[in-house]
Design a protein around this motif. Structure first.
Motif, short mmCIF file in Angstrom:
data_model
loop_
_atom_site.label_atom_id
_atom_site.label_comp_id
_atom_site.label_asym_id
_atom_site.label_seq_id
_atom_site.Cartn_x
_atom_site.Cartn_y
_atom_site.Cartn_z
N HIS A 74 -17.00 -27.07 -3.34
CA HIS A 74 -15.97 -26.53 -2.44
C HIS A 74 -15.19 -25.41 -3.14
O HIS A 74 -15.01 -24.32 -2.58
CB HIS A 74 -15.03 -27.67 -2.02
CG HIS A 74 -13.89 -27.25 -1.14
ND1 HIS A 74 -13.83 -27.57 0.19
CD2 HIS A 74 -12.76 -26.53 -1.41
CE1 HIS A 74 -12.71 -27.06 0.71
NE2 HIS A 74 -12.05 -26.43 -0.25
N HIS A 78 -14.63 -21.00 -2.75
CA HIS A 78 -13.41 -20.18 -2.84
C HIS A 78 -13.57 -19.09 -3.91
O HIS A 78 -13.05 -17.98 -3.74
CB HIS A 78 -12.20 -21.06 -3.17
CG HIS A 78 -11.76 -21.92 -2.01
ND1 HIS A 78 -11.57 -21.43 -0.74
CD2 HIS A 78 -11.47 -23.23 -1.95
CE1 HIS A 78 -11.20 -22.42 0.06
NE2 HIS A 78 -11.13 -23.53 -0.64
N GLU A 108 -11.00 -22.31 4.49
CA GLU A 108 -11.25 -23.74 4.23
C GLU A 108 -12.44 -24.24 5.05
O GLU A 108 -13.27 -25.00 4.55
CB GLU A 108 -10.01 -24.58 4.54
CG GLU A 108 -8.86 -24.37 3.57
CD GLU A 108 -9.21 -24.68 2.12
OE1 GLU A 108 -10.19 -25.40 1.86
OE2 GLU A 108 -8.50 -24.18 1.24
N ASN A 124 -8.74 -30.41 -1.15
CA ASN A 124 -8.93 -29.29 -2.06
C ASN A 124 -8.29 -28.05 -1.47
O ASN A 124 -8.27 -27.91 -0.26
CB ASN A 124 -10.41 -28.96 -2.21
CG ASN A 124 -11.19 -30.11 -2.73
OD1 ASN A 124 -10.65 -30.98 -3.36
ND2 ASN A 124 -12.46 -30.11 -2.44
N ILE A 125 -7.84 -27.16 -2.31
CA ILE A 125 -7.47 -25.85 -1.80
C ILE A 125 -8.31 -24.82 -2.51
O ILE A 125 -8.98 -25.11 -3.46
CB ILE A 125 -5.97 -25.54 -1.95
CG1 ILE A 125 -5.54 -25.59 -3.41
CG2 ILE A 125 -5.16 -26.46 -1.08
CD1 ILE A 125 -4.17 -24.98 -3.66
ZN ZN Z 1 -10.44 -25.29 -0.06
#
Ligand code: ZN
Length: 125
Positions: A74, A78, A108, A124-125
């Motif tokens: 993930h 990003h 996202e 998560n970011i």
């Molecule tokens: Zn994320």
């Protein structure tokens, strides 16, 4: 290479965040190029970030102690987003966040879809 350099201010910020989070393990990832730092504790989390397990800042992925399956994948999406839109990616991300919130943020949605993980209360970011 130029994209790595353009994202350098964010990578420096990411390095500082990793440093204050007490780094345990550092490794390099190829394609996308990233430094992956596993840290002891994400003690600085607050507000909507208070439950995050991992984050990507510039060319750094910071993995907290409670990561789950596909969290790294993930965050690497990003990293790809940062490399696709150097310098302005965090600005675009936060505009999208303000407009659509976290779950409907297109960055996202892309990260969850490509990584194959799912949104939960801690995320998560
Ligand atoms: Zn994320």
């Amino acid at each position: 290479m130029i994209r790595l350099i353009l994202n350098l201010p964010y990578s420096i910020l990411g390095s500082l965040i990793a440093l204050i989070s007490i780094p345990k393990k550092i490794s390099l990832h190829k394609n996308p190029g990233a430094v992956i730092v596993t840290v002891e504790k994400l003690w600085w989390r607050f507000g909507y970030l208070k439950n995050i397990r991992a984050t990507a800042v510039g060319n750094l992925v910071i993995l907290g102690p409670n990561i789950e399956h596909k969290d790294l994948e993930h965050e690497l999406i990003h990293i790809e987003q940062y490399q696709r839109m150097p310098i302005i990616q965090p600005i675009l991300y936060y505009i999208e966040l303000l407009k659509n919130g976290y779950q409907n943020n297109k960055y996202e949605i892309e990260a969850y879809r490509k990584a194959g993980n799912a949104y939960k209360n801690n995320f998560n970011i």
